[in-house]
Scaffold this motif. Structure first.
Motif, PDB file in Angstrom:
ATOM      1  N   ILE A 128      12.382  68.434  31.284  1.00  0.00           N
ATOM      2  CA  ILE A 128      11.683  69.497  32.003  1.00  0.00           C
ATOM      3  C   ILE A 128      10.170  69.331  31.882  1.00  0.00           C
ATOM      4  O   ILE A 128       9.423  69.518  32.852  1.00  0.00           O
ATOM      5  CB  ILE A 128      12.129  70.873  31.487  1.00  0.00           C
ATOM      6  N   LEU A 129       9.692  68.965  30.706  1.00  0.00           N
ATOM      7  CA  LEU A 129       8.253  68.750  30.531  1.00  0.00           C
ATOM      8  C   LEU A 129       7.757  67.611  31.420  1.00  0.00           C
ATOM      9  O   LEU A 129       6.671  67.693  32.008  1.00  0.00           O
ATOM     10  CB  LEU A 129       7.944  68.448  29.066  1.00  0.00           C
ATOM     11  N   GLN A 130       8.549  66.550  31.537  1.00  0.00           N
ATOM     12  CA  GLN A 130       8.155  65.422  32.375  1.00  0.00           C
ATOM     13  C   GLN A 130       8.106  65.826  33.849  1.00  0.00           C
ATOM     14  O   GLN A 130       7.196  65.424  34.586  1.00  0.00           O
ATOM     15  CB  GLN A 130       9.122  64.252  32.171  1.00  0.00           C
ATOM     16  N   GLN A 131       9.064  66.626  34.284  1.00  0.00           N
ATOM     17  CA  GLN A 131       9.068  67.100  35.669  1.00  0.00           C
ATOM     18  C   GLN A 131       7.861  67.993  35.943  1.00  0.00           C
ATOM     19  O   GLN A 131       7.282  67.961  37.037  1.00  0.00           O
ATOM     20  CB  GLN A 131      10.367  67.849  35.958  1.00  0.00           C
ATOM     21  N   LEU A 132       7.458  68.764  34.949  1.00  0.00           N
ATOM     22  CA  LEU A 132       6.276  69.610  35.102  1.00  0.00           C
ATOM     23  C   LEU A 132       5.021  68.754  35.214  1.00  0.00           C
ATOM     24  O   LEU A 132       4.146  69.022  36.045  1.00  0.00           O
ATOM     25  CB  LEU A 132       6.178  70.566  33.911  1.00  0.00           C
ATOM     26  N   ARG A 133       4.925  67.715  34.413  1.00  0.00           N
ATOM     27  CA  ARG A 133       3.771  66.805  34.479  1.00  0.00           C
ATOM     28  C   ARG A 133       3.653  66.163  35.856  1.00  0.00           C
ATOM     29  O   ARG A 133       2.560  65.979  36.386  1.00  0.00           O
ATOM     30  CB  ARG A 133       3.906  65.705  33.426  1.00  0.00           C
ATOM     31  N   GLN A 134       4.788  65.790  36.424  1.00  0.00           N
ATOM     32  CA  GLN A 134       4.808  65.064  37.693  1.00  0.00           C
ATOM     33  C   GLN A 134       4.726  65.978  38.912  1.00  0.00           C
ATOM     34  O   GLN A 134       4.749  65.506  40.043  1.00  0.00           O
ATOM     35  CB  GLN A 134       6.078  64.210  37.769  1.00  0.00           C
ATOM     36  N   GLY A 135       4.634  67.286  38.685  1.00  0.00           N
ATOM     37  CA  GLY A 135       4.523  68.218  39.795  1.00  0.00           C
ATOM     38  C   GLY A 135       5.826  68.496  40.514  1.00  0.00           C
ATOM     39  O   GLY A 135       5.824  69.060  41.610  1.00  0.00           O
ATOM     40  N   GLN A 136       6.957  68.121  39.911  1.00  0.00           N
ATOM     41  CA  GLN A 136       8.252  68.379  40.539  1.00  0.00           C
ATOM     42  C   GLN A 136       8.663  69.841  40.394  1.00  0.00           C
ATOM     43  O   GLN A 136       9.527  70.320  41.123  1.00  0.00           O
ATOM     44  CB  GLN A 136       9.317  67.470  39.927  1.00  0.00           C
ATOM     45  N   ILE A 137       8.075  70.540  39.435  1.00  0.00           N
ATOM     46  CA  ILE A 137       8.296  71.971  39.261  1.00  0.00           C
ATOM     47  C   ILE A 137       6.953  72.633  38.991  1.00  0.00           C
ATOM     48  O   ILE A 137       5.993  71.981  38.567  1.00  0.00           O
ATOM     49  CB  ILE A 137       9.282  72.278  38.105  1.00  0.00           C
TER      50      ILE A 137
END
Length: 290
Positions: A128-137
């Motif tokens: 989830i943290l990685q998705q937040l970094r990448q702007g996916q969430i």
């Protein structure tokens, strides 16, 4: 909005006739010619020419005509959208596996009236943290540890972290209060690496000089619901947030192991990328979650 001499040229590019252009615009032919000359002077290149007494566009004129057509389409679409009720933007939410079953059913029934599309992504804390970094969430609900200098965040609440087992486990029969070292003979159901719940458990075990390898048997699972099902079937013990087990505890499908040493509460977070805080939305989410 385009100035008149651009609109005049756009129509001339369609008709390839000064006379027809003048008629459609209710102008004189010399006035049309004057506007085209003004535009050519402005852009610095010829836009039209005569070949065998037939008016044609130059390469620059053809490029400008194409651009003006595209610009008009975009402008018309924008104005049409402006005059109509605009759908709310989509909301991109992420939640850890431990929290999605607790919080998303509370959020979605309320937010669905505000957003045309809501996308939720589920994973462990690291994912989830990685998705937040990448702007996916845009927002994430997590319980694990994270770099508080990397993200902005709000604390939702502090949540008890408990030890649970199935109702048929002999651990429950005599009402014994257990110490951490006395549990290592039990089968431990534990989340996968990257899970916030796993990190919290490892830190707690380390405070008693214990580690996972001290347990006789360990079963590693990536889904909290599978862990709950196995516990109900009599498979060992597990550690989780009280809210995750709340329903099963109330229905007496699970029981809490008496473990006074586990006086542990951990913060649950709503986090988002720095500089992206929508104060009104953030406060609304917190009001629902709390």
């Amino acid at each position: 909005m385009l100035e008149q001499h651009y609109l005049t040229f756009k129509l001339l590019a369609q008709t390839l006739s000064y006379t027809k252009t003048a008629q459609r615009l209710f102008m004189t032919q010399p006035a049309v010619s004057q506007q085209i000359k003004r535009l050519e002077a402005e852009v610095g290149v010829p836009l039209v020419r005569y070949q065998h007494r037939q008016l044609q566009l130059t390469a620059a004129g053809d490029a400008l005509a194409t651009y003006l057509t595209q610009l008009t389409v975009q402008n018309d679409k924008f104005m049409a959208d402006l005059r109509q009720p605009r759908p709310a933007p989509r909301l991109l939410l992420g939640a850890t596996m431990s929290l999605n079953t607790v919080f998303l059913p509370r959020l979605l029934p309320i937010l669905r009236h505000q957003y045309q599309q809501i996308v939720s992504k589920i994973g462990n804390t690291a994912q989830i943290l990685q998705q937040l970094r990448q702007g996916q969430i845009d927002f994430a609900l997590i319980e694990g540890n994270f770099d508080k200098t990397e993200f902005d965040y709000q604390v939702i609440r502090r949540e008890p972290f408990i030890c649970v087992t199935g109702t048929g486990n002999p651990l429950l029969h005599d009402g014994t209060v257990y110490r951490p070292h006395e549990l290592v003979q039990e089968t431990l159901l534990i989340r996968e690496p990257g899970s916030g719940s796993r990190e919290i458990l490892l830190d707690w075990l380390a405070s008693f000089n214990l580690q996972l390898t001290d347990f006789t048997q360990r079963i590693e699972l990536g889904d909290p619901q599978t862990i709950m099902t196995l516990l109900q079937q009599g498979f060992g013990i597990s550690f989780m947030y009280a809210s995750l087990a709340q329903s099963s505890l109330a229905q007496q499908q699970l029981r809490q192991v008496q473990l006074p040493a586990l006086q542990l509460e951990h913060e649950l977070y709503l986090i988002y990328r720095k500089g992206t805080d929508d104060t009104d939305l953030t406060q609304q989410l917190l009001k629902i979650l709390r």
